[in-house]
Motif scaffolding. Structure first.
Motif, PDB file in Angstrom:
ATOM      1  N   LYS A 177       0.826  -1.209   0.000  1.00 28.23           N
ATOM      2  CA  LYS A 177       0.000   0.000   0.000  1.00 28.23           C
ATOM      3  C   LYS A 177       0.862   1.262   0.000  1.00 28.23           C
ATOM      4  O   LYS A 177       0.527   2.262  -0.641  1.00 28.23           O
ATOM      5  N   LYS A 178       1.982   1.198   0.725  1.00 29.85           N
ATOM      6  CA  LYS A 178       2.874   2.349   0.793  1.00 29.85           C
ATOM      7  C   LYS A 178       3.491   2.626  -0.578  1.00 29.85           C
ATOM      8  O   LYS A 178       3.631   3.785  -0.999  1.00 29.85           O
ATOM      9  N   GLU A 193       2.207   1.868  -3.538  1.00 31.86           N
ATOM     10  CA  GLU A 193       1.168   2.422  -4.418  1.00 31.86           C
ATOM     11  C   GLU A 193       0.917   3.900  -4.115  1.00 31.86           C
ATOM     12  O   GLU A 193       0.712   4.701  -5.027  1.00 31.86           O
ATOM     13  N   LYS A 194       0.955   4.239  -2.851  1.00 34.10           N
ATOM     14  CA  LYS A 194       0.697   5.634  -2.471  1.00 34.10           C
ATOM     15  C   LYS A 194       1.886   6.528  -2.813  1.00 34.10           C
ATOM     16  O   LYS A 194       1.727   7.670  -3.243  1.00 34.10           O
ATOM     17  N   PHE A 195       3.098   5.998  -2.620  1.00 35.00           N
ATOM     18  CA  PHE A 195       4.309   6.784  -2.857  1.00 35.00           C
ATOM     19  C   PHE A 195       4.563   7.040  -4.333  1.00 35.00           C
ATOM     20  O   PHE A 195       4.947   8.130  -4.743  1.00 35.00           O
ATOM     21  N   ASN A 196       4.351   6.020  -5.193  1.00 34.41           N
ATOM     22  CA  ASN A 196       4.640   6.161  -6.619  1.00 34.41           C
ATOM     23  C   ASN A 196       3.575   5.428  -7.438  1.00 34.41           C
ATOM     24  O   ASN A 196       3.843   4.389  -8.033  1.00 34.41           O
ATOM     25  N   PRO A 197       2.345   5.955  -7.471  1.00 33.23           N
ATOM     26  CA  PRO A 197       1.261   5.279  -8.186  1.00 33.23           C
ATOM     27  C   PRO A 197       1.505   5.160  -9.684  1.00 33.23           C
ATOM     28  O   PRO A 197       1.098   4.201 -10.317  1.00 33.23           O
TER      29      PRO A 197
END
Length: 471
Positions: free
Chosen positions: A416-417, A419-423
């Protein structure tokens, strides 16, 4: 707008048979089959079937009407075996979309007060069963007889539940009203729905002795102070037909509620809908509460020396039972945990029903005879290993399970991190995976497997033709 949260428990007592001291080691079957079949069929005919038929009709006639249920695992097994028509009715009312099924311990027992691992395992089994039967995993929990304290609340929140039903006991609410949404003092993620004792027991306890009209009852709800908008009415489904006979008019009272509520601007809500809202504050519950007796505590199950002796003896083998994997042992474990076994031993005044037993001492003696045989069977599964070896094995298994669970959580957190950091990077990688020709490769392999003989024959034919060309 004021909203009624209506909830009913469905649980069936498992009746144990007369078990003598001389039966220990010789007879491993503990149940009174005749009484179990007779009682569940009687309850189904007199209560569950007419009550559920009424509630189904109410859902069809009033789209705004909503109701919640929870079933114990041991009660569910009894219904499936002896009264499957009740399960069919529960599926039918579930299809209306106006119903929510909650989760509780599979055995309807007291594991939350004794062994956290056993408690978690029971809840998971019951959650899986609800998902299997009704197509949706429960989001809200209710413990056996609404038993609750802050520690239990933290455990339930850790299992992922959004809310829990419990008793609006005066010793924890004090001057506060049960008509608000609260949260657990140990974990704010878990919302608390507190039962309105008086309005609930007007129906469940006093309906026959103090005849009540639906319009009068709803007037009391409408007259609650402004801002007190959550009215939690919790009870047992056997209220309709067993606690109060159908001739008393209790089903007519139930049918009138949606019509008269609409006239007064009162709506209905499911527990999960309420738990999605913001709470007004925490409620601290440092000691056990429940919805039983005037004390609203656990003294009806653990109030005397006999009950505590039986309770401690039973849960002394909880870890061994949990990891043993023997299905027959597991079934007996569920039945022996059921809270009514301890309730039959109470010496508190006013408790009359004791099943087959003549006194609390009779109940204790019979239960301990059965428990003696059961514990002997559990210990025999471990081939005479001493307690230190067994405890070491159980600790090792628990540590491995905890380590795997921690790794799974860490992997999910990192995913999840990322995906949030570099979608954008994650999105760019997706087409690369899709570009792999999975279907042609799969089809090719399937074709090769489907025609092994043809492939072998083809190789034999081509081999001789290739040899002359090389020469």
């Amino acid at each position: 707008m004021k909203r009624i949260c209506l909830y009913f428990e469905i649980h069936q007592i498992i009746h144990l048979k007369r078990y003598r001291f001389f039966d220990i080691g010789r007879d491993h079957y503990y149940y009174d089959d005749y009484e179990n079949e007779r009682s569940i069929n009687d309850i189904a005919e007199r209560s569950y079937v007419p009550a559920l038929q009424t509630l189904i009709q109410m859902c069809r006639d009033h789209p705004e009407f909503k109701v919640a249920f929870s079933l114990s695992g041991v009660g569910l097994e009894q219904l499936e075996f002896h009264a499957p028509q009740v399960i069919d009715l529960l599926r039918e009312i579930n299809s209306t979309g106006q119903v929510e099924f909650l989760c509780e311990p599979y055995s309807h027992g007291l594991s939350s007060l004794a062994n956290e691992e056993s408690f978690v395992a029971e809840v998971k089994r019951m959650s899986d069963r609800v998902k299997e039967l009704f197509g949706k995993r429960p989001k809200v929990f209710r413990n056996s007889s609404l038993i609750y304290n802050d520690e239990i609340g933290a455990q339930v929140a850790a299992m992922g539940f959004k809310g829990i039903l419990t008793e609006g006991a005066k010793q924890v609410l004090g001057w506060k009203s049960p008509h608000y949404l609260y949260h657990c003092a140990s974990d704010p993620r878990l919302k608390l729905l507190m039962r309105d004792i008086n309005l609930s027991e007007d129906i469940t306890e006093r309906f026959t002795s103090h005849p009540l009209m639906a319009d009068q009852w709803l007037d009391w709800i409408a007259s609650t102070p402004e801002g007190e908008n959550i009215i939690n009415i919790f009870g047992e489904l056997v209220t309709f037909g067993i606690f109060h006979p159908l001739q008393s008019g209790i089903l007519e009272f139930l049918k009138a509620i949606p019509v008269l509520a609409k006239e007064r601007g009162i709506g209905f809500a499911l527990p999960s809908e309420l738990c999605a809202e913001k709470s007004v504050g925490a409620i601290e519950v440092p000691y056990n509460i429940s919805w039983v007796d005037e004390e609203r505590d656990t003294s009806c199950w653990l109030g005397n020396v006999m009950q505590r002796e039986a309770f401690n003896k039973l849960y002394s083998v909880a870890d061994r039972v949990r990891v043993c994997g023997d299905r027959r042992i597991q079934m007996d474990w569920d039945s022996l945990q059921a809270s009514n076994n301890f309730r039959f031993m109470t010496t508190k005044p006013g408790y009359q029903y004791r099943g087959i037993y003549d006194s609390p001492y009779d109940a204790f003696t019979n239960y301990m005879n059965i428990l003696g045989d059961f514990i002997s069977r559990v210990n025999n599964l471990y081939g005479g290993a001493d307690n230190e070896e067994i405890d070491g094995l159980i600790t090792m298994i628990k540590n491995q399970d905890d380590e795997l669970a921690a790794k799974d959580k860490e992997i999910e957190r990192l995913r999840k991190k990322l995906e949030k950091f570099n979608p954008t990077e994650v999105e760019e990688k997706k087409p690369v995976k899709k570009a792999v020709p999975k279907k042609p490769a799969a089809a090719k392999k399937a074709a090769e497997k489907a025609k092994p003989a043809a492939g072998a024959a083809a190789k034999k034919v081509t081999a001789p033709k290739a040899a002359p060309k090389k020469k």
